[in-house]
Design a protein around this motif. Structure first.
Motif, PDB file in Angstrom:
ATOM      1  N   LYS A  80      13.359  11.334   1.140  1.00 53.38           N
ATOM      2  CA  LYS A  80      11.958  11.330   1.240  1.00 53.38           C
ATOM      3  C   LYS A  80      11.234  11.956   0.120  1.00 53.38           C
ATOM      4  O   LYS A  80       9.884  11.741  -0.011  1.00 53.38           O
ATOM      5  CB  LYS A  80      11.531  12.011   2.351  1.00 53.38           C
ATOM      6  N   SER A 102      -7.262   3.319  -5.475  1.00 51.29           N
ATOM      7  CA  SER A 102      -6.622   4.341  -4.930  1.00 51.29           C
ATOM      8  C   SER A 102      -6.792   5.647  -5.908  1.00 51.29           C
ATOM      9  O   SER A 102      -6.618   5.465  -6.911  1.00 51.29           O
ATOM     10  CB  SER A 102      -5.006   3.878  -4.839  1.00 51.29           C
ATOM     11  N   SER A 103      -6.774   6.685  -5.191  1.00 48.33           N
ATOM     12  CA  SER A 103      -6.881   7.864  -5.874  1.00 48.33           C
ATOM     13  C   SER A 103      -5.583   7.767  -6.860  1.00 48.33           C
ATOM     14  O   SER A 103      -5.193   8.819  -7.796  1.00 48.33           O
ATOM     15  CB  SER A 103      -6.777   9.143  -5.004  1.00 48.33           C
ATOM     16  N   GLU A 151       5.645  13.113  -8.453  1.00 48.93           N
ATOM     17  CA  GLU A 151       4.188  13.120  -7.874  1.00 48.93           C
ATOM     18  C   GLU A 151       3.486  14.141  -8.384  1.00 48.93           C
ATOM     19  O   GLU A 151       3.864  15.322  -8.627  1.00 48.93           O
ATOM     20  CB  GLU A 151       4.415  12.678  -6.525  1.00 48.93           C
ATOM     21  N   ASP A 209       4.722   9.376   9.741  1.00 52.96           N
ATOM     22  CA  ASP A 209       6.260   9.674   9.898  1.00 52.96           C
ATOM     23  C   ASP A 209       6.593  10.882  10.675  1.00 52.96           C
ATOM     24  O   ASP A 209       7.457  11.061  11.529  1.00 52.96           O
ATOM     25  CB  ASP A 209       6.687   9.825   8.350  1.00 52.96           C
ATOM     26  N   ARG A 267       9.833  11.628  -4.067  1.00 55.25           N
ATOM     27  CA  ARG A 267       9.718  10.859  -5.074  1.00 55.25           C
ATOM     28  C   ARG A 267      10.316  11.254  -6.248  1.00 55.25           C
ATOM     29  O   ARG A 267      10.156  12.421  -6.559  1.00 55.25           O
ATOM     30  CB  ARG A 267       8.284  10.427  -4.971  1.00 55.25           C
ATOM     31  N   GLY A 296       9.560  15.387   3.728  1.00 54.42           N
ATOM     32  CA  GLY A 296       9.851  15.228   2.242  1.00 54.42           C
ATOM     33  C   GLY A 296       9.249  16.359   1.578  1.00 54.42           C
ATOM     34  O   GLY A 296       9.217  17.537   2.032  1.00 54.42           O
ATOM     35  N   ASN A 297       8.344  16.287   0.500  1.00 52.11           N
ATOM     36  CA  ASN A 297       7.800  17.299  -0.108  1.00 52.11           C
ATOM     37  C   ASN A 297       6.462  17.915   0.823  1.00 52.11           C
ATOM     38  O   ASN A 297       5.448  17.278   0.878  1.00 52.11           O
ATOM     39  CB  ASN A 297       7.214  16.766  -1.615  1.00 52.11           C
ATOM     40  N   SER A 352       0.742  -1.111   0.091  1.00 45.53           N
ATOM     41  CA  SER A 352      -0.072   0.097   0.020  1.00 45.53           C
ATOM     42  C   SER A 352       0.706   1.372  -0.015  1.00 45.53           C
ATOM     43  O   SER A 352       0.250   2.382   0.076  1.00 45.53           O
ATOM     44  CB  SER A 352      -1.027   0.184   1.161  1.00 45.53           C
ATOM     45  N   GLY A 385       6.151   5.598   7.305  1.00 45.64           N
ATOM     46  CA  GLY A 385       6.356   5.414   5.961  1.00 45.64           C
ATOM     47  C   GLY A 385       5.248   6.033   5.026  1.00 45.64           C
ATOM     48  O   GLY A 385       5.258   6.290   4.042  1.00 45.64           O
ATOM     49  N   VAL A 407       2.730  10.054   5.758  1.00 44.75           N
ATOM     50  CA  VAL A 407       3.313  10.941   6.086  1.00 44.75           C
ATOM     51  C   VAL A 407       2.825  11.483   7.562  1.00 44.75           C
ATOM     52  O   VAL A 407       3.556  11.849   8.264  1.00 44.75           O
ATOM     53  CB  VAL A 407       2.955  12.206   5.145  1.00 44.75           C
ATOM     54  N   VAL A 441       3.073   4.115  -1.594  1.00 45.90           N
ATOM     55  CA  VAL A 441       3.390   4.654  -3.115  1.00 45.90           C
ATOM     56  C   VAL A 441       4.924   4.766  -3.178  1.00 45.90           C
ATOM     57  O   VAL A 441       5.886   4.414  -3.812  1.00 45.90           O
ATOM     58  CB  VAL A 441       2.839   6.075  -3.114  1.00 45.90           C
ATOM     59  N   ASN A 464      -6.155   9.734   0.134  1.00 46.35           N
ATOM     60  CA  ASN A 464      -5.315   9.315   1.458  1.00 46.35           C
ATOM     61  C   ASN A 464      -6.245   9.152   2.795  1.00 46.35           C
ATOM     62  O   ASN A 464      -6.848   9.932   3.130  1.00 46.35           O
ATOM     63  CB  ASN A 464      -4.498  10.564   1.752  1.00 46.35           C
ATOM     64  N   TYR A 492       2.912   2.079  -7.906  1.00 43.79           N
ATOM     65  CA  TYR A 492       1.559   1.933  -7.277  1.00 43.79           C
ATOM     66  C   TYR A 492       0.491   2.228  -7.666  1.00 43.79           C
ATOM     67  O   TYR A 492      -0.599   1.383  -7.961  1.00 43.79           O
ATOM     68  CB  TYR A 492       1.745   2.522  -5.716  1.00 43.79           C
TER      69      TYR A 492
HETATM   70  N1  GDD Z   1       5.484   9.186   3.519  1.00 39.31           N
HETATM   71  C1  GDD Z   1       6.053  10.554   3.696  1.00 39.31           C
HETATM   72  N2  GDD Z   1       6.732  10.852   4.481  1.00 39.31           N
HETATM   73  N3  GDD Z   1       5.404  11.393   2.770  1.00 39.31           N
HETATM   74  C2  GDD Z   1       5.989  12.629   2.982  1.00 39.31           C
HETATM   75  C3  GDD Z   1       6.986  13.021   3.909  1.00 39.31           C
HETATM   76  C4  GDD Z   1       7.240  11.863   4.769  1.00 39.31           C
HETATM   77  O1  GDD Z   1       8.268  12.339   5.798  1.00 39.31           O
HETATM   78  N4  GDD Z   1       7.096  14.373   3.750  1.00 39.31           N
HETATM   79  C5  GDD Z   1       6.141  14.841   2.642  1.00 39.31           C
HETATM   80  N5  GDD Z   1       5.379  13.577   2.248  1.00 39.31           N
HETATM   81  C6  GDD Z   1       4.384  13.904   1.246  1.00 39.31           C
HETATM   82  C7  GDD Z   1       4.671  12.842   0.114  1.00 39.31           C
HETATM   83  O2  GDD Z   1       5.400  13.208  -0.819  1.00 39.31           O
HETATM   84  C8  GDD Z   1       3.271  12.763  -0.548  1.00 39.31           C
HETATM   85  O3  GDD Z   1       3.020  13.953  -1.535  1.00 39.31           O
HETATM   86  C9  GDD Z   1       2.244  13.103   0.789  1.00 39.31           C
HETATM   87  O4  GDD Z   1       3.065  13.381   1.839  1.00 39.31           O
HETATM   88  C10 GDD Z   1       1.524  11.791   1.110  1.00 39.31           C
HETATM   89  O5  GDD Z   1       2.252  10.978   1.237  1.00 39.31           O
HETATM   90  P1  GDD Z   1       1.892   9.344   2.001  1.00 39.31           P
HETATM   91  O6  GDD Z   1       1.463   9.547   3.344  1.00 39.31           O
HETATM   92  O7  GDD Z   1       3.124   8.562   2.083  1.00 39.31           O
HETATM   93  O8  GDD Z   1       0.857   8.773   1.024  1.00 39.31           O
HETATM   94  P2  GDD Z   1       0.627   8.762  -0.627  1.00 39.31           P
HETATM   95  O9  GDD Z   1      -0.197   9.740  -1.059  1.00 39.31           O
HETATM   96  O10 GDD Z   1       1.797   8.577  -1.347  1.00 39.31           O
HETATM   97  O11 GDD Z   1      -0.142   7.425  -0.759  1.00 39.31           O
HETATM   98  C11 GDD Z   1      -1.237   7.141   0.067  1.00 39.31           C
HETATM   99  O12 GDD Z   1      -2.685   7.564  -0.195  1.00 39.31           O
HETATM  100  C12 GDD Z   1      -3.001   6.683  -1.376  1.00 39.31           C
HETATM  101  C13 GDD Z   1      -4.212   7.516  -1.987  1.00 39.31           C
HETATM  102  O13 GDD Z   1      -3.923   8.545  -2.698  1.00 39.31           O
HETATM  103  C14 GDD Z   1      -1.322   5.655   0.646  1.00 39.31           C
HETATM  104  O14 GDD Z   1      -2.251   5.494   1.516  1.00 39.31           O
HETATM  105  C15 GDD Z   1      -2.010   4.753  -0.577  1.00 39.31           C
HETATM  106  O15 GDD Z   1      -2.050   3.527  -0.126  1.00 39.31           O
HETATM  107  C16 GDD Z   1      -3.154   5.311  -0.801  1.00 39.31           C
HETATM  108  O16 GDD Z   1      -3.661   4.569  -1.941  1.00 39.31           O
END
Ligand code: GDD
Length: 317
Positions: A274, A120-121, A279, A189, A276, A209-210, A77, A184, A186, A79, A175, A146
């Motif tokens: 952190k 997923s979105s 995106e 983390d 990508r 990260g971003n 799950s 892992g 946001v 990304v 999200n 993903y």
């Molecule tokens: N993980 C993470 N850690 N993300 C960060 C950080 C950090 O320290 N700092 C900034 N980000 C940014 C990422 O670049 C991304 O734009 C956003 O925060 C969300 O990251 P994630 O929480 O890792 O979620 P995701 O959007 O990549 O994916 C999630 O959402 C999807 C639905 O849109 C997951 O839950 C997927 O399983 C789900 O399908």
């Protein structure tokens, strides 16, 4: 009602298990054979370790349990992880889904059991206009591995409804966050680091990260309620977005979490690891279909979710 949840020991699975149990369901779940079974598991549901690569094993579980509903949550799950483990992500998310669909198709329950597939979105990827809320019928142009894996499950969904007339409903959540989500993602983390800083385990510097991306966040407890409602009232062959409709920048999420901390001296440090490879800057989901047809709406505010997430990590570190 008898539910079978694949991947029941994951973040979403444990929340769905509780929701269904509270609504009077008999709950069964599958986990990977390598996943340890804990005591808390036993109280809500019956767990069957399974080899997800064996179609026969999955089919015999379906024939034995005869679930009225299956929720397919097992998968990869993250990304972020998908960029480093492309092949695994595609294998786990696509091939395992085909195996489950084949197992259901060949089982005694093919015409009876409703299967909720979870997309997923991230499937939408490079959308035309980020400021307009995305609808279910918008074109899929996934960017991340993903997103590609989940877009493929959308195609499988359509194929198995048309060709084999399985009773499938497809959920496309944006999200989702909440207490219990692993590192892992946001909010975990950030909250994990803040909790460690508060306890003096880390220096008061948070690595991020971003922060400019904008995402549409919903609490996992609202998301699992949507899954249950889709199993009960969702139309077969239909896709439903699940979202709040409110884009929030990651910087805003960070600022709320920092404002909830006792420590007022935390510095922010960008970590290139952190970031990508690519995106999309903004996702907003249009969830009018699930609201109007099913009667779902979110109940948890973002502040409540973030407070609960921070408290979860405070108790854990
Ligand atoms: N993980 C993470 N850690 N993300 C960060 C950080 C950090 O320290 N700092 C900034 N980000 C940014 C990422 O670049 C991304 O734009 C956003 O925060 C969300 O990251 P994630 O929480 O890792 O979620 P995701 O959007 O990549 O994916 C999630 O959402 C999807 C639905 O849109 C997951 O839950 C997927 O399983 C789900 O399908």
């Amino acid at each position: 009602m008898r539910a079978l949840i694949t991947g029941i020991r994951g973040f979403v699975g444990t929340n769905l298990e509780k929701e269904l149990y509270q609504h009077g369901y008999e709950v069964w779940g599958t986990t990977r054979k390598s996943c340890p079974i804990t005591d808390s598991t036993a109280s809500f549901s019956r767990i069957i370790p399974v080899d997800y690569s064996s179609e026969e094993e999955i089919m015999s579980i379906i024939n034995e349990i005869k679930p009225t509903e299956i929720y397919h949550l097992a998968g990869q799950s993250s990304v972020k992880i998908s960029w480093d483990n492309k092949v695994d992500t595609l294998e786990v998310n696509i091939i395992s889904t085909v195996r489950l669909l084949e197992a259901l198709r060949k089982s005694e329950m093919a015409q009876t059991t409703k299967l909720i597939m979870i997309g997923s979105s991230e499937e939408y990827g490079a959308i035309d206009n980020g400021n307009v809320a995305i609808k279910e019928e918008d074109i899929l142009r996934p960017i991340s591995p993903y997103g590609v894996s989940k877009a493929a499950t959308s195609l499988l969904f359509q194929q198995y409804v048309r060709v084999y007339e399985l009773k499938l409903v497809y959920a496309r959540p944006f999200n989702h966050i909440g207490p219990g989500q692993g590192m892992g993602f946001v909010t975990s983390d950030f909250a994990h680091q803040i909790a460690k800083i508060e306890k003096g385990i880390l220096e008061p510097v948070i690595s991020v990260g971003n922060l400019e991306a904008q995402r549409d966040f919903t609490d996992v407890r609202d998301i699992v309620r949507a899954y249950m409602l889709l199993a009960q009232k969702g139309d077969v062959g239909e896709i439903y977005n699940i979202s709040s409709g409110e884009p929030l920048s990651i910087r805003y999420i960070l600022n709320v979490l920092l404002s909830l901390s006792y420590r007022k001296d935390i510095e922010i440090q960008r970590d290139e690891n952190k970031m990508r490879p690519s995106e999309f800057p903004i996702y907003i989901g249009n969830s009018s279909k699930i609201r109007d047809h099913i009667g779902w709406k979110k109940e948890y505010s973002i502040k409540q979710s973030l407070q609960d997430i921070l408290n979860y990590w405070r108790n854990l570190v």
